[in-house]
Design an enzyme around this catalytic site. Structure first.
Site, short mmCIF file in Angstrom:
data_model
loop_
_atom_site.label_atom_id
_atom_site.label_comp_id
_atom_site.label_asym_id
_atom_site.label_seq_id
_atom_site.Cartn_x
_atom_site.Cartn_y
_atom_site.Cartn_z
N ILE A 4 0.76 -1.10 -0.19
CA ILE A 4 0.04 0.08 -0.06
C ILE A 4 0.82 1.44 0.20
O ILE A 4 0.03 2.76 -0.32
CB ILE A 4 -0.45 0.03 1.01
CG1 ILE A 4 -0.46 -0.16 2.32
CG2 ILE A 4 -1.97 -1.06 0.80
CD1 ILE A 4 -1.43 0.09 3.60
N GLY A 5 2.51 1.02 0.46
CA GLY A 5 3.00 2.64 -0.02
C GLY A 5 4.18 2.35 0.20
O GLY A 5 5.06 1.16 0.44
N GLY A 7 9.06 3.91 1.15
CA GLY A 7 8.91 5.57 1.20
C GLY A 7 10.44 4.84 0.93
O GLY A 7 10.86 3.48 0.47
N ALA A 10 11.29 1.85 4.02
CA ALA A 10 10.84 0.38 4.27
C ALA A 10 9.44 0.92 3.11
O ALA A 10 9.20 1.88 2.04
CB ALA A 10 10.12 0.98 5.46
N VAL A 12 5.13 -0.46 2.90
CA VAL A 12 4.15 -1.04 3.62
C VAL A 12 2.67 -1.76 3.38
O VAL A 12 2.56 -1.37 1.80
CB VAL A 12 3.52 0.50 3.99
CG1 VAL A 12 2.10 0.01 5.29
CG2 VAL A 12 4.50 1.52 4.84
N LYS A 27 4.52 -2.22 8.55
CA LYS A 27 5.57 -1.42 7.83
C LYS A 27 7.35 -2.03 8.07
O LYS A 27 7.51 -2.81 9.16
CB LYS A 27 6.27 -0.21 8.57
CG LYS A 27 7.04 0.68 8.10
CD LYS A 27 6.97 2.27 8.73
CE LYS A 27 8.20 3.14 7.99
NZ LYS A 27 8.26 4.19 8.43
N ASP A 119 9.23 15.79 10.79
CA ASP A 119 8.95 15.44 9.09
C ASP A 119 7.94 15.75 9.29
O ASP A 119 7.05 14.52 8.74
CB ASP A 119 9.98 14.65 8.70
CG ASP A 119 9.63 14.23 7.86
OD1 ASP A 119 9.88 14.79 6.55
OD2 ASP A 119 9.76 13.19 6.91
#
Length: 167
Positions: A4-5, A7, A10, A12, A27, A119
């Site tokens: 789903i993601g 970065g 990492a 996710v 994650k 962040d």
């Protein structure tokens, strides 16, 4: 269940508990940890797991399997603010005020816990099942050792959203 993601450090995944049927975000950090680094990350995960606030994404569990660390977190089904409001989108003032209030509450709570996020950006502001803001991504958060002064450390975070004094 699916990716789903992604970065900078990492990936996710959306996962589902085998027995309870509940969903969570998993994650998986793209790193291999030694014993000392693993213990340091475990300590940071304990700190994050203690953060309980309606506008902070909850950390449910943490472990290191074969040197690969992973976090299990609450799942925010409605994506990020960046996804909700793409570049050039006009956001109504009332919506902006609501977002700012929620983020401010989360940041105030963090500061009371002697943490600085470092962040805050649209990609790290998730939308929960009721479209509430959930602050996430504490990998660059630091523990403040004194309420009067921040220790000198490396700059951390995304330059575009970084405080000028940190740069």
């Amino acid at each position: 269940l699916r990716l789903i993601g992604r970065g900078s450090i990492a990936d996710v995944y959306l996962g589902e508990h085998l027995h309870l049927g509940t969903q969570a975000a998993i994650k998986v950090l793209r790193t291999h940890l030694s014993g000392e680094a693993s213990e340091q990350l475990r300590t940071e995960a304990r700190t994050m797991a203690r953060l309980v606030h309606p506008h902070i994404l909850r950390v449910i569990d943490f472990d290191v399997e074969d040197g690969i660390p992973f976090l299990i977190m609450e799942y925010a089904p409605n994506g990020t603010l960046r996804q909700r409001h793409t570049k050039g989108t006009l956001v109504p003032p009332g919506t902006i005020v609501s977002y700012v209030r929620q983020v401010a509450q989360a940041l105030q709570y963090l500061h009371q816990q002697k943490l600085i996020h470092r962040d805050v950006k649209p990609e790290n502001l998730l939308l929960g099942s009721n479209d509430e803001i959930l602050l996430t991504e504490f990998s660059s958060a630091i523990i403040v050792q004194s309420t009067r002064s921040q220790p000198t450390r490396e700059a951390a975070g995304t330059v575009t959203y970084m405080a000028p004094e940190q740069i």
